[in-house]
Design a protein around this motif. Structure first.
Motif, PDB file in Angstrom:
ATOM      1  N   LYS A 118      -5.515  -2.275  -8.368  1.00  0.00           N
ATOM      2  CA  LYS A 118      -5.122  -1.021  -7.714  1.00  0.00           C
ATOM      3  C   LYS A 118      -6.410  -0.459  -7.124  1.00  0.00           C
ATOM      4  N   ILE A 119      -6.553  -0.601  -5.784  1.00  0.00           N
ATOM      5  CA  ILE A 119      -7.808  -0.312  -5.102  1.00  0.00           C
ATOM      6  C   ILE A 119      -7.662   0.932  -4.238  1.00  0.00           C
ATOM      7  N   PRO A 120      -8.545   1.917  -4.390  1.00  0.00           N
ATOM      8  CA  PRO A 120      -8.488   3.086  -3.496  1.00  0.00           C
ATOM      9  C   PRO A 120      -8.616   2.652  -2.033  1.00  0.00           C
ATOM     10  N   LEU A 121      -7.720   3.140  -1.200  1.00  0.00           N
ATOM     11  CA  LEU A 121      -7.788   2.809   0.223  1.00  0.00           C
ATOM     12  C   LEU A 121      -9.104   3.262   0.852  1.00  0.00           C
ATOM     13  N   SER A 122      -9.740   4.270   0.264  1.00  0.00           N
ATOM     14  CA  SER A 122     -11.008   4.761   0.807  1.00  0.00           C
ATOM     15  C   SER A 122     -12.098   3.687   0.795  1.00  0.00           C
TER      16      SER A 122
ATOM     17  N   THR B 147      -2.387   6.160  -1.019  1.00  0.00           N
ATOM     18  CA  THR B 147      -3.694   6.271  -1.652  1.00  0.00           C
ATOM     19  C   THR B 147      -4.311   4.941  -2.076  1.00  0.00           C
ATOM     20  N   TYR B 148      -3.477   3.965  -2.420  1.00  0.00           N
ATOM     21  CA  TYR B 148      -3.983   2.728  -3.005  1.00  0.00           C
ATOM     22  C   TYR B 148      -3.399   1.479  -2.348  1.00  0.00           C
TER      23      TYR B 148
ATOM     24  N   TYR C 267      -2.233  -2.132  -3.700  1.00  0.00           N
ATOM     25  CA  TYR C 267      -1.862  -2.825  -4.927  1.00  0.00           C
ATOM     26  C   TYR C 267      -1.756  -4.308  -4.590  1.00  0.00           C
TER      27      TYR C 267
ATOM     28  N   VAL D  88     -11.506   1.341  -9.077  1.00  0.00           N
ATOM     29  CA  VAL D  88     -10.567   0.224  -8.992  1.00  0.00           C
ATOM     30  C   VAL D  88     -10.004  -0.039 -10.384  1.00  0.00           C
ATOM     31  N   GLU D  89      -8.691   0.019 -10.491  1.00  0.00           N
ATOM     32  CA  GLU D  89      -8.025  -0.371 -11.738  1.00  0.00           C
ATOM     33  C   GLU D  89      -7.685  -1.846 -11.619  1.00  0.00           C
ATOM     34  N   TYR D  90      -7.923  -2.591 -12.674  1.00  0.00           N
ATOM     35  CA  TYR D  90      -7.630  -4.016 -12.609  1.00  0.00           C
ATOM     36  C   TYR D  90      -7.394  -4.581 -14.002  1.00  0.00           C
TER      37      TYR D  90
ATOM     38  N   ALA E  79       0.851  -1.192   0.000  1.00  0.00           N
ATOM     39  CA  ALA E  79       0.000   0.000   0.000  1.00  0.00           C
ATOM     40  C   ALA E  79       0.882   1.235   0.000  1.00  0.00           C
TER      41      ALA E  79
END
Length: 175
Positions: free
Chosen positions: A133-137, A40-41, A43, A113-115, A37
């Protein structure tokens, strides 16, 4: 440099290797798990080892990905779970606080989410690979200092647990 492209290039994820999830389902299966992490993201990457016998059965049943990410504080699970189902499902992203009531948040794209996802039954090299790649939010709640990675992956059996440490700046910001 990590590139979310569905291809785990030699050396790309090596520094972030968390371990291998091994299950006995179908005669044996394993998935290499990677994660880290930043501010922000989260991974994460998963790569199936298709040399084990359980994968033939999983392929014949079209077993898809099933990934869970939970926040952890000092070794104790907190009460928010981010759950990702197969790309293509309308309910790809869900959250729960009690494991009974699930809130459907929509698609991966709608949640930032980018994937890249390569299923084991329709990829040219017949490999199961997922990079996210997931937003921590979507995951981190107040007081968390780790993210727990688990799920069924493609295995039809629960995976081993792996943990990603959150950077101090994220831990401080959520307290």
């Amino acid at each position: 440099t990590i590139v979310i492209d569905g291809d785990i290039s030699p050396g790309e994820w090596d520094a972030y290797y968390l371990g291998t999830s091994v299950t006995d389902w179908g005669g044996g299966m394993s998935v290499d798990v990677y994660g880290f992490a930043d501010d922000t993201y989260l991974y994460v990457a998963y790569k199936a080892d298709k040399t084990e016998p359980g994968w033939a059965l999983a392929e014949s049943l079209c077993v898809g990905a099933n990934f869970y990410f939970s926040t952890v504080k000092d070794g104790n699970l907190l009460d928010t779970v981010f759950h990702m189902e197969n790309p293509g499902e309308t309910w790809q992203v869900m959250q729960t606080e009690d494991w009974v009531t699930w809130v459907e948040l929509g698609t991966l794209e709608a949640n930032g989410v980018e994937y890249e996802y390569t299923s084991m039954w329709d990829s040219p090299d017949n490999q199961g690979v997922a990079e996210l790649k997931i937003p921590l939010s979507l995951i981190v709640i107040e007081g968390a200092n780790q993210i727990e990675l688990y799920g069924q992956y493609w295995q039809y059996d629960w995976s081993e647990l792996f943990y990603v440490e959150l950077p101090p700046s994220v831990v401080t910001a959520t307290v």
